[in-house]
Design an enzyme around this catalytic site. Structure first.
Site, short mmCIF file in Angstrom:
data_model
loop_
_atom_site.label_atom_id
_atom_site.label_comp_id
_atom_site.label_asym_id
_atom_site.label_seq_id
_atom_site.Cartn_x
_atom_site.Cartn_y
_atom_site.Cartn_z
N TRP A 1 36.06 41.22 37.78
CA TRP A 1 34.87 41.23 38.64
C TRP A 1 34.99 42.46 39.55
CZ3 TRP A 1 34.31 38.54 43.87
CH2 TRP A 1 32.97 38.42 44.23
N ASP B 1 42.41 33.54 41.50
CA ASP B 1 41.05 33.49 42.04
C ASP B 1 40.22 32.52 41.21
OD1 ASP B 1 38.81 34.01 43.53
OD2 ASP B 1 38.21 35.70 42.27
N LYS C 1 29.44 28.14 43.11
CA LYS C 1 28.86 27.71 41.83
C LYS C 1 28.97 26.20 41.65
CE LYS C 1 28.74 31.99 41.48
NZ LYS C 1 29.48 33.14 41.16
#
Ligand code: PLP
Ligand code: TYF
Length: 399
Positions: A131, A212, A247
């Site tokens: 990311w 993460d 999310k």
């Protein structure tokens, strides 16, 4: 004075969303940003959160005061129970320092600042690719960043041998960022057996693992998606774990997440926590209150937490169903091509074999928005937009 300031090119993902909003074609489909959409194409409000809001409204008769730097105490404990297991040894021993953060991004920032202060020579190693914000946040905190081999475009999986060989060479004390599940941007995850092989190497090389976790429950299940956490704890590693509830609670704008640092003993955890608080204070003083209250109400109540677990499981199942249908329909349209990777990759994203030119054609000719890298958000697919998406993919992949 400010005339010499150059224009920033902006975040590539967020700018694409802006382009999408400006597109006035009715059949446009946004598969760029990582948001979970339901079957109707909406970003849902979860039922457990609706119930938590109702409870909050009935309790709330005072103004919101500042939270402490480390966040809401009951929330921080609930996070530990969820990530490490309620009865787990490190939780029982009180050797985890957890602070509430502004989403997963905030956790990365607090972790990066903390690490850079205590290990100024350490470099950050991230998967190739990762990311983009991982690199931005750590570089912003003063880190030099490097990559280890990860994604194998030929198979759509992980080139584990190359990854392991590289990690074996990383100097002691460097930080290795790993995605426990639902790798962003590829969807290619390590298997449990590969985690079993990697963890002893991290330990032997005296590296600092930074996990993460932004998609717990959207890959396999809430428990299976934290297999990496379990193995690291069992191996007696010290490590950092950032987690995001954006999310999995559909609470993007509340900016809610946490950073946990697993320490060797309670005394160390206490000192680490005191330094994480310093980091928070130097950045933004204290975190926002609402998201922590909502998640705390849900996780702290058996019925609501059961409801949440069912809702996350349903989100994960819907994504897997969309993967299956996309695979089935692409194979039917392009029988010579191999799309098995769509079934093997996990979570919201798949790295599809699309060149930048093909990505441009998807957008320009068909109104289908995916990232330049070929990353496609599987959680944006539904029964209604699947046929035009398949049509568009078949058109650009055929030629
Ligand atoms: N880490 C990963 C791997 C992500 O994909 C994301 C994306 O949302 C984040 C962290 C950031 O999470 P948040 O939106 O909660 O800051
Ligand atoms: O990768 C994504 O799409 C999500 C959402 O600056 C996101 O993680 C994207 C860009 C960004 C913040 C969040």
């Amino acid at each position: 004075m400010f005339q010499s300031v150059e224009l920033s090119p902006g975040d590539p993902i967020l700018s694409l969303v802006e382009d999408f909003k400006r597109d006035d074609r009715a059949q446009k489909v946004n598969l760029s940003i990582g948001l979970y959409y339901d079957e109707a194409g909406h970003v849902p409000q979860l039922a457990c959160i609706r119930r938590a809001y109702e409870r909050l409204a009935s309790q709330q008769d005072r103004p919101d005061l500042y939270l402490p730097m480390e966040g809401l105490a009951s929330y921080r404990l609930a996070v530990q129970h969820l990530l490490f297991g309620r009865g787990s040894e490190p939780v029982q021993a009180g050797r985890i320092a957890t602070v509430q953060t502004l989403g997963g991004s905030g956790a990365l920032k607090v972790g990066a600042d903390f690490l850079h202060r205590y290990f100024p020579q350490a470099e950050l190693w991230v998967s190739n690719p990762t990311w983009e914000n991982h690199i931005s946040i750590f570089e912003g905190a003063g880190f030099k960043t490097r990559t280890y081999p990860y994604f194998d475009p030929a198979t759509g999986g992980v080139d584990f041998e190359a990854m392991l060989a590289c990690i074996r060479q990383i100097p002691a004390g460097h930080v290795v960022l790993l995605h426990p599940c639902c790798h962003n941007p590829t969807g290619a995850d390590l298997t449990d057996e590969q985690w079993d092989m990697l963890v002893p190497v991290l330990k032997e090389r005296k590296l600092i693992p930074f996990l993460d976790l932004a998609y717990q429950g959207l890959g396999r299940s809430l428990e299976e998606d934290v297999y990496a956490v379990r193995v690291m704890v069992a191996a007696g590693l010290e490590f950092l774990l950032s987690n995001s509830f954006s999310k999995v609670f559909s609470l993007y704008g509340d900016r809610i997440g946490a950073l946990s640092v697993v320490c060797p003993d309670e005394g160390t955890a206490e000192r680490v926590l005191s330094q994480l608080k310093v980091t928070v204070r130097r950045n933004y003083s204290s975190p926002p209150v609402r998201g922590a209250q909502l998640v705390d109400i849900v996780l702290g109540d058996q019925a609501l937490s059961g409801l949440w677990q069912d809702e996350v499981a349903a989100m994960g199942a819907r994504i897997r169903e969309m993967r299956k249908k996309l695979h089935e329909q692409l194979v039917a349209r392009l029988p010579g091509q191999d799309f098995r990777y769509l079934l093997e990759q996990r979570g919201m994203f798949s790295m599809m074999k699309l060149s930048p030119a093909q990505v441009d054609r998807l957008r320009e000719e068909h109104g289908v928005y995916v990232l330049r890298s070929g990353r496609v958000c599987m959680a944006g697919l539904n029964e209604r937009n699947l046929p035009p998406v398949v049509e568009a993919l078949a058109a650009v992949l055929a030629s």
